[in-house]
Design an enzyme around this catalytic site. Structure first.
Site, PDB file in Angstrom:
ATOM      1  N   SER A   1      -5.600   4.580  -6.977  1.00  0.00           N
ATOM      2  CA  SER A   1      -4.535   3.987  -6.163  1.00  0.00           C
ATOM      3  C   SER A   1      -3.261   3.663  -6.934  1.00  0.00           C
ATOM      4  O   SER A   1      -2.196   3.510  -6.337  1.00  0.00           O
ATOM      5  CB  SER A   1      -5.040   2.718  -5.473  1.00  0.00           C
ATOM      6  OG  SER A   1      -5.244   1.682  -6.408  1.00  0.00           O
TER       7      SER A   1
ATOM      8  N   LYS B   1      -2.452  -3.838  -7.806  1.00  0.00           N
ATOM      9  CA  LYS B   1      -1.356  -3.246  -7.042  1.00  0.00           C
ATOM     10  C   LYS B   1      -0.024  -3.724  -7.633  1.00  0.00           C
ATOM     11  O   LYS B   1       0.028  -4.619  -8.472  1.00  0.00           O
ATOM     12  CB  LYS B   1      -1.414  -3.660  -5.561  1.00  0.00           C
ATOM     13  CG  LYS B   1      -2.727  -3.383  -4.848  1.00  0.00           C
ATOM     14  CD  LYS B   1      -3.019  -1.916  -4.672  1.00  0.00           C
ATOM     15  CE  LYS B   1      -4.357  -1.686  -3.975  1.00  0.00           C
ATOM     16  NZ  LYS B   1      -4.773  -0.275  -4.006  1.00  0.00           N
TER      17      LYS B   1
END
Length: 245
Positions: free
Chosen positions: A52, A129
Site C-alpha cells: 500500500s 499511511k
C-alpha cells in the site's frame, strides 16, 4: 602452600566468577530496561507487510518510528505515520503478510524482542499511511487535472504510484472535512491501498484518531540496500494553510 591458603584461593576464584556473572547479568538487565524505555517513549521498529505504500515502502522493509509524534511533536501533512487499527480497517484492508512465526520457540523470542522494541511481532496490528489532511482540512479529489486538493490547493504528489496510463490520484471522487482530533490518511500506492477513502463504513468513517497514532516513520533500516530517510514533502503541501493539529 598450606591447605588453608589453598582453600582461601579457591574461594576467591569462586567469588570472582560469581561477581563476573553478576556484573554480566546487571549489564543485560540494564540494556533490556533501556531498550524497553526507548520502545515505550522514543523509537520503535515496524515491519511493512503490504504494497500500500509503494514505492516509498516495499514489502519486507523495516522502519523506525519516532514515538514523540504526536505526544510532544506535532503531526504534519505528508508525514508517514504508523497507527493502530481504529476499528474495522484491517478486516477491510489489503492483504497483509504476517510477521509472527508458527514455531512456539521462535514466537516466544519474537515476543520478547518486540517487548523491548527490537522486534516487529506486533506489526500485524498496525497500519502505515501518509497524512494528507489535518483536523479542519477539506480534502477532495479529483480536480480537472486528476489531482488531490487540500483546502482547495492542488497537490503535485511525486511520491504516489499510479497504474500505467492513469493520471487521477484517486479512482473515486470524494470530498471530506477532517474532524477535530482526527486525520485523513492515504497510501502512496493509490490504487492498491485500503486507506481513508475506502474505510467510510468503519466506526471512524475513514478518519484516524490522533490518539491511535503510534508515531512518525523517519527511516528505513532494513534491508541495508534500502536504507534512507523518509520525507514529509513539505513543498507538496505549501499554501494549504496552517493545520489545527
Amino acid at each position: 602452600m598450606t591447605e588453608t591458603g589453598t582453600t582461601h584461593s579457591r574461594e576467591e576464584r569462586r567469588g570472582g566468577g560469581w561477581r563476573f556473572l553478576r556484573d554480566i547479568l546487571i549489564i543485560v538487565l540494564a540494556a533490556l530496561l533501556v531498550s524497553f524505555l526507548i520502545k515505550t517513549f522514543l523509537v520503535r521498529s515496524f515491519y511493512i507487510p503490504s504494497v500500500s505504500m509503494q514505492n516509498t515502502l516495499q514489502v519486507n522493509d523495516r522502519i523506525l518510528v519516532n514515538e514523540l509524534v504526536p505526544r510532544i511533536e506535532s503531526i504534519h501533512r505528508g508525514d508517514v505515520i504508523v497507527f493502530t487499527d481504529p476499528g474495522g480497517w484491517l478486516s477491510n484492508s489489503e492483504t497483509q503478510t504476517s510477521t509472527t512465526s508458527s514455531n512456539p520457540v521462535v514466537h516466544a523470542v519474537q515476543d520478547a524482542l518486540t517487548a523491548v522494541g527490537l522486534g516487529t511481532a506486533d506489526s500485524d496490528n498496525h497500519l502505515v499511511k501518509r497524512v494528507i489532511g489535518l483536523p479542519g482540512d477539506k480534502v477532495a479529489c479529483c480536480n480537472a487535472f486528476g489531482q488531490m486538493t487540500v483546502n482547495g490547493v492542488p497537490l503535485d504528489e511525486p511520491y504516489t504510484k499510479l497504474p500505467p496510463g492513469v493520471t487521477r490520484e484517486s479512482q473515486n471522487d470524494f470530498s471530506v472535512t477532517v474532524p477535530k482530533g482526527e486525520l485523513w490518511v492515504e497510501g502512496d500506492n493509490r490504487y492498491s491501498s485500503a486507506d481513508s477513502r475506502y474505510q467510510r463504513d468503519t466506526p471512524t468513517k475513514g478518519f484516524v484518531p490522533e490518539a491511535d497514532v503510534v508515531g512518525r516513520a523517519f527511516v528505513i533500516t532494513w534491508p541495508s540496500s534500502r536504507w534512507s530517510w523518509l520525507s514529509s514533502y513539505p513543498d507538496v503541501f505549501q499554501g494549504t494553510g496552517k493545520g489545527a493539529s
